[in-house]
Design a protein around this motif. Structure first.
Motif, PDB file in Angstrom:
ATOM      1  N   LEU A  34      -1.647 -13.240   3.392  1.00  0.00           N
ATOM      2  CA  LEU A  34      -2.164 -12.133   3.770  1.00  0.00           C
ATOM      3  C   LEU A  34      -3.157 -11.291   1.746  1.00  0.00           C
ATOM      4  O   LEU A  34      -4.396 -11.296   1.409  1.00  0.00           O
ATOM      5  CB  LEU A  34      -1.486 -10.823   3.624  1.00  0.00           C
ATOM      6  CG  LEU A  34      -1.247 -10.533   5.322  1.00  0.00           C
ATOM      7  CD1 LEU A  34      -0.152  -9.442   5.522  1.00  0.00           C
ATOM      8  CD2 LEU A  34      -2.260  -9.955   5.800  1.00  0.00           C
ATOM      9  N   ARG A  35      -2.072 -11.698   1.042  1.00  0.00           N
ATOM     10  CA  ARG A  35      -2.317 -11.804  -0.403  1.00  0.00           C
ATOM     11  C   ARG A  35      -3.977 -12.960  -0.963  1.00  0.00           C
ATOM     12  O   ARG A  35      -4.913 -11.971  -1.554  1.00  0.00           O
ATOM     13  CB  ARG A  35      -1.372 -11.806  -1.335  1.00  0.00           C
ATOM     14  CG  ARG A  35      -2.320 -11.638  -2.328  1.00  0.00           C
ATOM     15  CD  ARG A  35      -0.701 -12.624  -3.476  1.00  0.00           C
ATOM     16  NE  ARG A  35       0.655 -11.645  -3.403  1.00  0.00           N
ATOM     17  CZ  ARG A  35       0.444 -10.731  -4.249  1.00  0.00           C
ATOM     18  NH1 ARG A  35       0.092 -10.231  -4.671  1.00  0.00           N
ATOM     19  NH2 ARG A  35       2.359 -10.335  -3.463  1.00  0.00           N
ATOM     20  N   ASP A  37      -6.918 -15.545  -0.461  1.00  0.00           N
ATOM     21  CA  ASP A  37      -8.118 -15.636   0.850  1.00  0.00           C
ATOM     22  C   ASP A  37      -8.338 -16.952   0.197  1.00  0.00           C
ATOM     23  O   ASP A  37      -9.292 -16.814  -0.932  1.00  0.00           O
ATOM     24  CB  ASP A  37      -9.211 -14.441   0.847  1.00  0.00           C
ATOM     25  CG  ASP A  37     -10.160 -14.754   2.247  1.00  0.00           C
ATOM     26  OD1 ASP A  37     -10.226 -16.026   2.554  1.00  0.00           O
ATOM     27  OD2 ASP A  37     -10.879 -13.928   2.418  1.00  0.00           O
ATOM     28  N   ILE A  57      -5.955 -11.345   9.951  1.00  0.00           N
ATOM     29  CA  ILE A  57      -5.107  -9.855   9.027  1.00  0.00           C
ATOM     30  C   ILE A  57      -4.061  -9.545  10.023  1.00  0.00           C
ATOM     31  O   ILE A  57      -3.138  -9.816   9.936  1.00  0.00           O
ATOM     32  CB  ILE A  57      -6.166  -8.810   7.817  1.00  0.00           C
ATOM     33  CG1 ILE A  57      -6.051 -10.121   7.308  1.00  0.00           C
ATOM     34  CG2 ILE A  57      -4.640  -7.884   7.808  1.00  0.00           C
ATOM     35  CD1 ILE A  57      -6.864  -8.795   6.073  1.00  0.00           C
ATOM     36  N   ASP A 118       0.553  -1.954   8.855  1.00  0.00           N
ATOM     37  CA  ASP A 118      -0.302  -1.766   9.987  1.00  0.00           C
ATOM     38  C   ASP A 118      -1.528  -1.754   8.587  1.00  0.00           C
ATOM     39  O   ASP A 118      -1.040  -1.853   7.463  1.00  0.00           O
ATOM     40  CB  ASP A 118      -0.284  -0.068   9.954  1.00  0.00           C
ATOM     41  CG  ASP A 118      -1.119   1.121   8.840  1.00  0.00           C
ATOM     42  OD1 ASP A 118      -2.239   0.836   9.195  1.00  0.00           O
ATOM     43  OD2 ASP A 118      -0.260   0.675   7.937  1.00  0.00           O
ATOM     44  N   PRO A 119      -2.157  -2.742   8.752  1.00  0.00           N
ATOM     45  CA  PRO A 119      -3.178  -3.942   8.298  1.00  0.00           C
ATOM     46  C   PRO A 119      -3.888  -3.095   7.295  1.00  0.00           C
ATOM     47  O   PRO A 119      -3.588  -3.439   5.997  1.00  0.00           O
ATOM     48  CB  PRO A 119      -4.496  -3.739   9.088  1.00  0.00           C
ATOM     49  CG  PRO A 119      -3.950  -3.857  10.485  1.00  0.00           C
ATOM     50  CD  PRO A 119      -2.865  -3.269  10.452  1.00  0.00           C
ATOM     51  N   PRO A 120      -3.539  -1.414   7.707  1.00  0.00           N
ATOM     52  CA  PRO A 120      -5.094  -1.329   5.969  1.00  0.00           C
ATOM     53  C   PRO A 120      -3.777  -1.184   4.679  1.00  0.00           C
ATOM     54  O   PRO A 120      -3.733  -1.036   3.621  1.00  0.00           O
ATOM     55  CB  PRO A 120      -5.206   0.308   6.833  1.00  0.00           C
ATOM     56  CG  PRO A 120      -5.705   0.058   7.755  1.00  0.00           C
ATOM     57  CD  PRO A 120      -4.621  -0.553   7.987  1.00  0.00           C
ATOM     58  N   MET A 123      -2.108  -3.949   2.996  1.00  0.00           N
ATOM     59  CA  MET A 123      -3.249  -4.963   2.043  1.00  0.00           C
ATOM     60  C   MET A 123      -3.264  -4.253   0.727  1.00  0.00           C
ATOM     61  O   MET A 123      -3.933  -5.155   0.637  1.00  0.00           O
ATOM     62  CB  MET A 123      -4.757  -4.912   3.220  1.00  0.00           C
ATOM     63  CG  MET A 123      -4.958  -5.989   4.230  1.00  0.00           C
ATOM     64  SD  MET A 123      -4.236  -7.560   4.021  1.00  0.00           S
ATOM     65  CE  MET A 123      -5.352  -8.238   2.234  1.00  0.00           C
ATOM     66  N   ASN A 124      -2.512  -2.580   0.743  1.00  0.00           N
ATOM     67  CA  ASN A 124      -2.339  -2.706  -1.193  1.00  0.00           C
ATOM     68  C   ASN A 124      -2.333  -3.420  -1.651  1.00  0.00           C
ATOM     69  O   ASN A 124      -0.598  -4.032  -0.934  1.00  0.00           O
ATOM     70  CB  ASN A 124      -2.562  -1.046  -0.784  1.00  0.00           C
ATOM     71  CG  ASN A 124      -3.035   0.036  -1.134  1.00  0.00           C
ATOM     72  OD1 ASN A 124      -4.387  -0.831  -1.794  1.00  0.00           O
ATOM     73  ND2 ASN A 124      -3.732   1.157  -0.202  1.00  0.00           N
ATOM     74  N   ALA A 125      -2.355  -3.835  -2.394  1.00  0.00           N
ATOM     75  CA  ALA A 125      -1.483  -4.615  -2.965  1.00  0.00           C
ATOM     76  C   ALA A 125      -0.727  -4.735  -3.656  1.00  0.00           C
ATOM     77  O   ALA A 125       0.965  -5.380  -3.884  1.00  0.00           O
ATOM     78  CB  ALA A 125      -2.762  -5.229  -4.657  1.00  0.00           C
ATOM     79  N   ASP A 126       0.122  -3.321  -4.018  1.00  0.00           N
ATOM     80  CA  ASP A 126       1.541  -2.942  -4.329  1.00  0.00           C
ATOM     81  C   ASP A 126       2.192  -2.938  -3.244  1.00  0.00           C
ATOM     82  O   ASP A 126       3.607  -3.046  -3.263  1.00  0.00           O
ATOM     83  CB  ASP A 126       1.694  -1.608  -5.291  1.00  0.00           C
ATOM     84  CG  ASP A 126       1.270  -0.491  -4.622  1.00  0.00           C
ATOM     85  OD1 ASP A 126      -0.065  -0.699  -3.215  1.00  0.00           O
ATOM     86  OD2 ASP A 126       1.248   0.908  -5.150  1.00  0.00           O
ATOM     87  N   LEU A 128       1.439  -5.112  -0.991  1.00  0.00           N
ATOM     88  CA  LEU A 128       1.982  -6.800  -0.561  1.00  0.00           C
ATOM     89  C   LEU A 128       3.534  -6.458  -1.481  1.00  0.00           C
ATOM     90  O   LEU A 128       4.546  -7.475  -1.088  1.00  0.00           O
ATOM     91  CB  LEU A 128       0.725  -7.097  -0.449  1.00  0.00           C
ATOM     92  CG  LEU A 128       0.568  -8.548   0.301  1.00  0.00           C
ATOM     93  CD1 LEU A 128       0.788  -8.235   1.542  1.00  0.00           C
ATOM     94  CD2 LEU A 128      -1.266  -8.602   0.479  1.00  0.00           C
TER      95      LEU A 128
END
Lengths: 160, 1043
Positions: A34-35, A37, A57, A118-120, A123-126, A128
């Motif tokens: 995820l992190r 690409d 994702i 949930d995906p959004p 996907m936030n870096a913190d 993750l």
């Protein structure tokens, strides 16, 4: 040499622990996927790739969600078994994680627990990096407990 | 204006013609510096040919020294005159020929660029020939209309290049350089620029790409008459200057000029409250000299004593403490802003300061001038892919060091040549290195599929409830009015879907006599009938579309269907759009009740007061999932919610949030009962339909190694950790990011941030807009506090608080906001102030921090109390996340002006208009008086409150009524009366409106108007039933800080 209930518990937990280790490893890989690409930046900007990436994702998140319940229930099973076998020390070691799991499961901000991972949000870096750290810690914990169960199993088998 | 002397004496035309043919045959038009030079030099020797040919040189339209006023009128035709000339840009081709140098003709060609250079006198004579000359009679080429710089050579170049002998070798490089700096001076010119370059060059394939124009932005290196970059004196060699810079502390600009209110505005206690405690010398380390230049910034303020801290002019963002030269190049704070203009060196220091570190961006803002660069290669760092920017350092002529990852990169050959000055070997003067905000035309490697056409799909709710509100009339009328203004090109597609309990499609196929309605009643498994005729080319089917828009409002007037199948309609729309992507505008007037995505009312009005039990999170993830699907297919969904009832915006809003759309909310919309909302919808629709739009966009934000970005705020989907996926990007959207310091920044003095937005314009060009911001790194806490940008901090905190309210609870978020103030001020007190004084001591930069946080607590998103409806609260939260900082701050802390006694004192003068500048007042009822009139500017609304005893003068001369009772209840316009008072206030209001892209509605409020509550709600310094007054809040903070 006695094949007690405790020994059985340890044997079973040994097997299941191996499964949990696999889960943890899979989590780590998934978060890593995820992190990063792996496409070059220019390709990343390409709308066609965007679709693929998004599907990826979503797929990973779906799998992550599906794994939540099995993992938590396996771990709860450990605790119940050790409780029944009156292995207090082992239970004591597992209880913190059990509570953590309960907290994770029921403290979901959303109205339905279905929205975990949930995906959004993921996907936030913190978030993750938090998830990734969590996965590493769990891996370490499961690994250690694997050897601990192994030791305990042999110990209970040999002793008495 | 140095008129490109087009035509010329004698034989020139003939020779030019010859060239023409040659040029078109060769196909490669690119002239490049080096080549030209050699040619030039050869030409010089052949003076004869040279002179005569000079005009030919002018195809390279040179930025006019002085922008000719006439140029403003240059139109398409004007640019066409250029065309024959541009054909002469054949030098490249001529180069392929064997030794050309001796050929007088070629020589003449290449002479083109020359005029720019200091010319030998003989040449001057030639250059002077007047445009009246031969072959383009009357069509004076407007330099501004077509600023293409095909930069040939420059004077200095000649020196470097061996004479004609070296020609062949240089010719090899010819094709490399294809830069054209396309810029248009004036936004008004935009239309005229459309592809003007192409027409002339149709036969020359490669040329076309480069000739494309920035028709959207009135770009241009500078709209100012004199392109600054050309001015030798202005050209500091930035790149070189870096290494020699002192630690970035030579700032001469005062950090906040707007800092002090005029003393007249101060409370009586003001003057004595000046605690001019100079900080202990121990706190000023290296930067002593620099900082002493702005004592204002150093001042420590006791907020309890000086209550009137609000400046009377709009608050200016602080200026980073950078060397003047760098600061001059820095990004405009309206576009790119950091909460701390001095970046703390380590995370420990940042933690100590307790201030949030983050960026606020408004990347797609409409700009009056924007340099646009077309170049075959875009220079980027090889390892981190940073675009070259003004803050890189050039190690020598051939290498530059990335300011983000510190990798040393080569300067490509092409980049050595500066098109503006036409000097070879000055890469640091290229526009890329002179502008912190720049737009690149992306070469083809940036697109794998052809850029998508602009596609607009409108989805209308036509259930009984929707018809009742009468919104269809307004929307269809607005659409009809703006149909021609929709951004797009010949490929623009448009489609319509309506829905109630069934879904209706409209076939608009060319050739039909009238639109054909297709009804799909199977909402469980939606399918698209005749997919090819539903989205049609706007130009080809314009009449049908107009037909449809005219009949649509009447078609459903008798409907009795009350159900709403929004979910299936969205699915259908998504299916229709997914092959192309584009923009979907959804109009919804009630809670969706049928099919997938049906929602149940969740709001319980009597629980509104308890901050705990409110539903800020979506009840279903259908909309979120659909939004992600949309994002993957490059579809953005904009939601217009016109509903009197609870519609669960928390769930519906997800559809816009993750697909990078925007949400518009018109509570209790009704065409008769609520005319003000109707007007608001009209104005906002007009802006919505006509504003710029970027399709299939992605945005990436990079920062110097050591810093890392961890949380994003705004409407988008984060596709990989630093890449935001934006199916659509609009000029009214703002974004925020939070950052942390991961590695210590001790060995660096400057850090940079770069946002790059890649998008497809409505004309089908792929473009990259890059903003770069450079900030100093500091090592002491005091400096961190000095550089704090209070508006940006408040804006970022608001964003964080929205997240917190959703993930935890509203009361948590409110506590977090208050704690943010308490923590940072106590950190300041304990670590910076040497002597502990009583009172609430704050650094000057943060003097408004408590006020802004209090305003946030009283904002609709975060306020407590029973008077906020859930949907309105959630809408306010959406706005916090999606608005650019300026408007967010205006909605949180509106500006209040007294307008019944406007005078010309201190007025601005713009274009012969006098715009009075009344002082901004504090938001307290104590500042209002019954015998005055006050204007409150809250960003998207303007409210004019007229006091009961307002002077007769004002009533009759501004409002045009005889007495107070005659002021109409719903007055939204000021009459244009022939009095100076009226002229002043109208000038002031229209000036306020001009500053923002949307059109704020003006409400005239009487004492008994229902709007009065809204007006008074914004009086944030006053006490309300559930919130503290400003002074009480300060006392509370003081108590906590001094604990």
């Amino acid at each position: 040499m006695a094949f007690t209930f405790a020994a059985f518990c340890y044997m079973l937990s040994l097997v299941l622990c191996a499964a949990l280790i696999f889960f943890a490893i899979w989590h780590i890989i998934a978060f890593d996927e995820l992190r990063t690409d792996f496409k070059s930046p220019i390709d990343q900007c390409n709308p066609v790739h965007a679709r693929e990436r998004l599907r990826n994702i979503e797929r990973i998140c779906l799998l992550l969600r599906k794994l939540v319940l099995p993992e938590y229930s396996i771990h709860s099973l450990f605790c119940i078994m050790f409780l029944c076998a009156q292995e207090w020390l082992t239970l004591g070691l597992n209880v913190p994680l059990l509570f953590y799991h309960f907290w994770r499961y029921f403290h979901c901000p959303a109205d339905s627990s279905e929205l975990a991972y949930d995906p959004p949000a993921v996907m936030n870096a913190d978030t993750l990096s938090y998830c990734q750290k969590e996965a590493w810690c769990k891996l370490a914990f499961y690994l250690l407990s694997f050897f601990y169960y192994l030791y305990c199993m042999i110990y209970t088998l040999v002793s008495s | 204006m140095s008129q490109p002397g087009i035509p010329v004496s004698g034989g020139a035309p003939a020779s030019l013609q010859a060239q023409n043919g040659a040029a078109s045959a060769s196909g490669s038009l690119y002239t490049n510096g080096p080549v030209q030079n050699t040619l030039m030099s050869s030409q010089v020797s052949v003076s004869q040919g040279y002179n005569s040919q000079l005009p030919g040189s002018y195809p390279y339209l040179i930025p006019a020294k002085t922008l000719n006023p006439v140029s403003g009128e240059s139109n398409y035709g004007g640019s066409q005159t250029v065309s024959p000339l541009s054909n002469y840009q054949g030098p490249g081709q001529t180069l392929y020929r064997p030794p050309v140098a001796s050929n007088p003709v070629t020589a003449s060609l290449h002479s083109g660029p020359v005029p720019r250079m200091p010319l030998p006198t003989s040449q001057n004579a030639a250059a002077t020939p007047v445009p009246s000359g031969s072959f383009l009679p009357g069509a004076s080429v407007q330099p501004s209309s077509n600023w293409q710089y095909n930069y040939p050579s420059t004077g200095s170049q000649t020196n470097h290049c061996p004479r004609a002998s070296s020609q062949s070798t240089i010719s090899g490089t010819t094709n490399l350089t294809g830069h054209q700096y396309v810029s248009s001076g004036d936004p008004s010119l935009q239309n005229s620029f459309i592809k003007s370059g192409i027409t002339p060059n149709t036969n020359n394939g490669p040329m076309v790409v480069h000739n494309s124009y920035d028709e959207i932005e009135g770009g241009g290196f500078s709209a100012t008459p004199q392109p600054t970059n050309q001015n030798p004196t202005m050209n500091r060699s930035v790149g070189y200057s870096y290494p020699s810079l002192p630690p970035g502390y030579q700032n001469t600009a005062p950090p906040s000029t707007a800092g002090m209110p005029p003393s007249s505005l101060n409370y009586p206690s003001g003057p004595q409250g000046f605690n001019q405690t100079p900080l202990g010398a121990n706190h000023l380390t290296t930067s002593m000299s620099g900082l002493s230049l702005h004592p204002e910034g150093l001042r420590v303020t006791n907020l309890l004593q000086e209550r009137n801290m609000l400046p009377s002019t709009p608050l200016q963002p602080p200026v980073p403490n950078l060397h003047e030269d760098i600061q001059k190049l820095n990004c405009n704070p309206e576009l790119f802003r950091c909460t701390l203009t001095s970046i703390p060196q380590t995370q420990a220091l940042l933690n100590k300061a307790k201030l949030p570190l983050g960026l606020l961006l408004h990347p797609f803002k409409d700009l009056v001038q924007l340099p646009v660069v077309t170049s075959s290669t875009i220079v980027r760092c090889r390892s981190c892919r940073t675009y070259i920017n003004p803050f890189v350092s050039f190690l020598d002529q051939r290498r530059w060091k990335c300011n983000l990852c510190y990798r040393v990169n080569d300067v490509p050959e092409e980049f050595m040549y500066n098109p503006l000055t036409r000097v070879y070997g000055e890469p640091h003067r290229r526009p890329e290195v002179q502008n912190a905000t720049i737009e690149f035309m992306a070469p083809s490697e940036y697109m794998l599929r052809p850029p998508q056409p602009p596609v607009y799909l409108f989805v209308f709710d036509v259930s009984h409830n929707a018809v009742e509100t009468g919104y269809l009339n307004t929307v269809c009328q607005s659409l009809l009015d703006n149909l021609d203004l929709l951004p797009g090109n010949t490929r623009t597609k448009i489609g319509f879907i309506t829905f109630d309990s069934t879904i209706h499609f409209y076939s608009l196929q060319e050739g039909l006599s009238q639109p054909q309605m297709l009804i799909v009643s199977d909402i469980e498994d939606v399918f698209i009938p005749m997919p090819e005729n539903l989205l049609v080319n706007l130009n080809e089917s314009k009449e049908l579309v107009q037909d449809l828009l005219k009949t649509l409002p009447q078609m459903f007037t008798k409907t009795l269907e009350t159900q709403s199948a929004l979910g299936p309609a969205l699915q259908a729309a998504f299916k229709l759009m997914s092959p192309t992507g584009g923009r979907m505008s959804v109009f919804q007037t009630q809670l969706p009740t049928l099919g997938v995505g049906a929602l149940r009312p969740r709001e319980e009005p009597n629980q509104r007061s308890s901050a705990k039990e409110i539903h800020l999170t979506p009840s279903t993830d259908f909309y979120k999932k659909l939004a992600l699907d949309c994002s993957g297919q490059q579809v953005a969904v904009d939601l217009f919610l016109l509903s009197g009832q609870y519609s669960d915006l928390a769930s519906l809003g997800c559809i816009s949030r993750y697909s990078a759309g925007s949400v518009y909310y018109y509570p209790s919309y009704h065409h008769q009962q609520n005319p003000v909302q109707v007007q608001k919808l009209q104005k906002e629709l007009q802006r919505y339909l006509t504003r710029k739009i970027g399709f299939e966009a992605v945005m990436r934000i990079r920062c110097t190694k050591g810093l890392s970005i961890h949380t994003f705020h705004g409407n988008f989907f984060v596709r990989s950790t630093d890449l935001l996926s934006l199916p659509n990007v609009n000029p009214d959207a703002g974004y925020a990011v939070q950052m942390s310091v991961e590695e210590s920044l001790t060995d660096t003095q400057l850090v940079s941030f770069q946002s790059a937005l890649l998008y497809t314009s409505s004309k089908g060009e792929r473009r990259i807009r890059v903003h770069t911001l450079c900030l100093p790194v500091v090592s002491t806490l005091n400096e961190v506090f000095l550089g704090a940008d209070v508006q940006a901090i408040s804006g970022l905190l608001a964003n964080m608080a929205v997240d917190r309210s959703v993930s935890a609870s509203l009361s948590d978020a409110r506590d977090a906001l208050v704690n943010a103030v308490i923590d940072s001020l106590s950190a300041y007190r304990s670590s910076v102030l040497s002597n502990q004084q009583p009172g609430l001591m704050v650094p000057f930069s943060l003097r408004l921090f408590p006020l802004f946080v209090l305003a946030l607590l009283k904002q609709k998103s975060f306020q407590t109390g029973t008077n906020t409806r859930l949907d309105e609260r959630i809408f306010a939260m959406c706005q916090v996340k999606n608005q650019p900082l300026v408007y967010l701050m205006l909605t949180t802390h509106p500006s209040l002006y007294r307008v019944d006694n406007l005078s010309d004192e201190g007025a601005l003068n713009i274009n012969d208009r006098t715009i009075p500048q009344p002082p901004i007042l504090q938001l307290s009822v104590e500042k209002l008086s019954r015998d005055g009139a006050f204007l409150m500017d809250a960003g998207s609304v303007l409210m004019l409150w007229v006091g009961k005893n307002c002077g007769q003068n004002f009533l009759s001369r501004v409002l045009g009524v005889q007495n107070y009772a005659l002021i109409p209840q719903n007055m939204t316009d000021l009459p244009e009366l022939d009095t100076p008072e009226s002229a002043r206030i109208i000038a002031f209001i229209s000036w306020l409106r001009e500053q923002r892209p949307f059109f704020p509605i003006l409400y005239v409020i009487r004492d008994e108007s229902p709007m009065k509550a809204n007006f008074l709600q914004n009086m944030v310094e006053d006490r309300t039933e559930s919130a503290l007054s400003y002074y009480e809040f300060l006392l509370h903070i003081q108590q906590q800080v001094n604990k």
